[in-house]
Design a protein around this motif. Structure first.
Motif, short mmCIF file in Angstrom:
data_model
loop_
_atom_site.label_atom_id
_atom_site.label_comp_id
_atom_site.label_asym_id
_atom_site.label_seq_id
_atom_site.Cartn_x
_atom_site.Cartn_y
_atom_site.Cartn_z
N ALA A 99 -2.32 0.07 5.23
CA ALA A 99 -1.96 1.40 5.75
C ALA A 99 -3.20 2.30 5.74
CB ALA A 99 -0.84 2.01 4.91
N GLN A 100 -4.02 2.18 4.70
CA GLN A 100 -5.28 2.93 4.66
C GLN A 100 -6.26 2.42 5.71
OE1 GLN A 100 -5.71 1.95 0.36
NE2 GLN A 100 -6.24 4.11 0.10
N ILE A 101 -6.38 1.11 5.82
CA ILE A 101 -7.33 0.53 6.77
C ILE A 101 -6.99 0.93 8.20
CG2 ILE A 101 -8.09 -1.67 7.77
CD1 ILE A 101 -7.76 -2.83 4.89
N PHE A 102 -5.69 0.90 8.54
CA PHE A 102 -5.27 1.25 9.89
C PHE A 102 -5.00 2.75 10.05
CE2 PHE A 102 -3.41 -3.29 10.23
CZ PHE A 102 -4.61 -3.77 10.73
N GLN A 103 -5.22 3.51 8.97
CA GLN A 103 -5.02 4.97 8.98
C GLN A 103 -3.60 5.34 9.42
OE1 GLN A 103 -8.40 6.32 11.37
NE2 GLN A 103 -9.62 6.56 9.52
N VAL A 104 -2.66 4.73 8.72
CA VAL A 104 -1.24 4.94 9.00
C VAL A 104 -0.62 5.72 7.86
CG1 VAL A 104 0.99 3.75 9.22
CG2 VAL A 104 -1.02 2.86 10.40
N TYR A 105 0.16 6.74 8.19
CA TYR A 105 0.86 7.51 7.16
C TYR A 105 1.96 6.65 6.53
CZ TYR A 105 -1.39 11.71 8.98
OH TYR A 105 -2.31 12.65 9.37
N SER A 106 2.33 6.99 5.29
CA SER A 106 3.32 6.20 4.56
C SER A 106 4.62 6.03 5.33
CB SER A 106 3.61 6.84 3.20
OG SER A 106 2.48 6.73 2.36
N HIS A 107 5.07 7.07 6.03
CA HIS A 107 6.34 6.96 6.75
C HIS A 107 6.24 6.06 7.98
CE1 HIS A 107 4.37 10.29 8.97
NE2 HIS A 107 5.11 9.90 10.00
N GLU A 108 5.02 5.62 8.31
CA GLU A 108 4.83 4.74 9.46
C GLU A 108 4.44 3.33 9.04
OE1 GLU A 108 3.13 7.66 12.92
OE2 GLU A 108 1.75 7.19 11.27
N LYS A 109 4.64 3.00 7.76
CA LYS A 109 4.14 1.73 7.22
C LYS A 109 4.85 0.51 7.81
CE LYS A 109 7.09 2.35 3.16
NZ LYS A 109 7.09 2.74 1.73
N TYR A 110 6.02 0.72 8.43
CA TYR A 110 6.73 -0.39 9.07
C TYR A 110 6.50 -0.42 10.58
CZ TYR A 110 9.46 -0.71 4.72
OH TYR A 110 9.85 -0.85 3.40
N ALA A 151 7.39 -6.76 3.11
CA ALA A 151 5.94 -6.99 3.15
C ALA A 151 5.32 -6.15 4.26
CB ALA A 151 5.65 -8.47 3.36
N TYR A 152 5.39 -4.83 4.06
CA TYR A 152 4.86 -3.87 5.04
C TYR A 152 3.37 -3.65 4.79
CZ TYR A 152 5.90 -0.71 1.13
OH TYR A 152 5.97 -0.11 -0.10
N LEU A 153 2.75 -2.71 5.52
CA LEU A 153 1.30 -2.56 5.50
C LEU A 153 0.75 -2.28 4.10
CD1 LEU A 153 0.69 -0.43 8.74
CD2 LEU A 153 0.19 -2.86 8.40
N LYS A 154 1.46 -1.50 3.30
CA LYS A 154 0.93 -1.14 1.99
C LYS A 154 1.01 -2.29 0.99
CE LYS A 154 1.13 2.94 0.26
NZ LYS A 154 -0.29 3.31 0.50
N ASN A 155 1.72 -3.36 1.35
CA ASN A 155 1.81 -4.51 0.46
C ASN A 155 0.85 -5.63 0.84
OD1 ASN A 155 3.64 -3.36 -1.28
ND2 ASN A 155 5.44 -4.19 -0.25
N TRP A 156 -0.13 -5.30 1.68
CA TRP A 156 -1.25 -6.20 1.98
C TRP A 156 -2.52 -5.40 1.72
CZ3 TRP A 156 -0.34 -11.23 3.59
CH2 TRP A 156 0.95 -11.52 4.04
N SER A 157 -3.42 -5.96 0.94
CA SER A 157 -4.64 -5.23 0.57
C SER A 157 -5.86 -6.13 0.62
CB SER A 157 -4.52 -4.65 -0.85
OG SER A 157 -3.57 -3.62 -0.91
#
Length: 264
Positions: A99-110, A151-157
């Motif tokens: 989510a950080q890498i793609f510059q996505v807000y938490s509410h857009e993580k899916y 397994a949304y964006l914030k669960n891959w690092s």
């Protein structure tokens, strides 16, 4: 609830401290969902058994936690503990989730991004590109097998153990979500234009790998290895691990509903 902690020399965990070489995250039992620590611990152990890289994990009795805040917890005995992979000798190691890498807000993580884009980023920038995408393929298949819809964006690092280029971090937050979301059938993100666990098959992964630009045979061999080990090891392991019996029954039924390629 999640808490930072350190493990002391006597084996007890001190909540709220994060200052030494033995730093852990403690997850207490949920006030909403039953037996989450057992579920996550079991899912992570099953993932480990088929080649997913995980940190050290433990089930910890609540009585072993010092300075736990006075919160209303259910009548469960254990918390789940996972050692922090972003700490070494008391120092932080830089990590970024996708989510950080793609510059996505938490509410857009899916939303907005898919598993191909995560793999493309790893293949383009990791200092061990092929190995990382192969590891990601294992985790994608494990998420299907374990009915993990979270397994949304914030669960891959990624983690910067190399100061110049990252690599995929150890896995975390692998949970069988189906016992908590009745009728759930989907991945968190699209893969090969599909989100349905029960429609996914080897061809889905072939499409995924070709879109990423990976040789299919370099991916396929890892998927076959996961399935061989899961079919051999998981039925016995599931009996031995602490997951709630109802959750085990749901997971076994899930296995029976998967495509022939992935059925256990």
């Amino acid at each position: 609830m999640k808490f930072s902690s350190v493990r002391n020399k006597d084996g007890r965990f001190n909540i709220g401290d994060d200052a030494n070489h033995d730093s852990w995250i403690i997850k207490t039992p949920s006030t909403v969902h039953k037996f989450v620590p057992y579920n996550e611990y079991t899912a992570m152990r099953l993932a480990e058994a088929v080649g997913v890289d995980i940190p050290e994990i433990k089930l910890v009795e609540l009585s072993e936690l010092d300075n736990l805040p006075d919160i209303q917890l259910p009548n469960e005995k254990h918390a789940y503990a996972i050692k922090r992979f972003d700490r070494e000798s008391g120092q932080r190691i830089h990590t970024e989730d996708f989510a950080q890498i793609f510059q996505v807000y938490s509410h857009e993580k899916y939303k907005k991004h898919n598993y191909e884009q995560i793999a493309e980023a790893l293949y383009s920038y990791s200092h061990q590109a092929l190995k990382d995408v192969q590891q990601m393929a294992r985790r994608l298949l494990v998420n299907i097998l374990l009915a993990n819809g979270d397994a949304y964006l914030k669960n891959w690092s990624v983690i910067y153990t190399n100061s110049q280029r990252p690599s995929i971090s150890p896995a975390y937050d692998i949970v069988s979500t189906l016992p908590y979301v009745k009728g759930e059938t989907e991945f968190a993100l699209n893969m090969a234009k599909n989100k349905n666990w029960y429609q996914a098959n080897m061809s889905s992964f072939e499409i995924w790998s070709k879109r990423v630009g990976m040789p299919w045979q370099a991916i396929k061999v890892h998927l076959i290895d996961v399935m061989n080990n899961a079919r051999t090891e998981w039925p016995k392991l599931l009996k031995e691990l602490q997951m709630d019996q109802e959750h085990k029954d749901i997971l076994r039924h899930h296995w029976s509903q998967l495509h022939d390629d992935f059925r256990l």
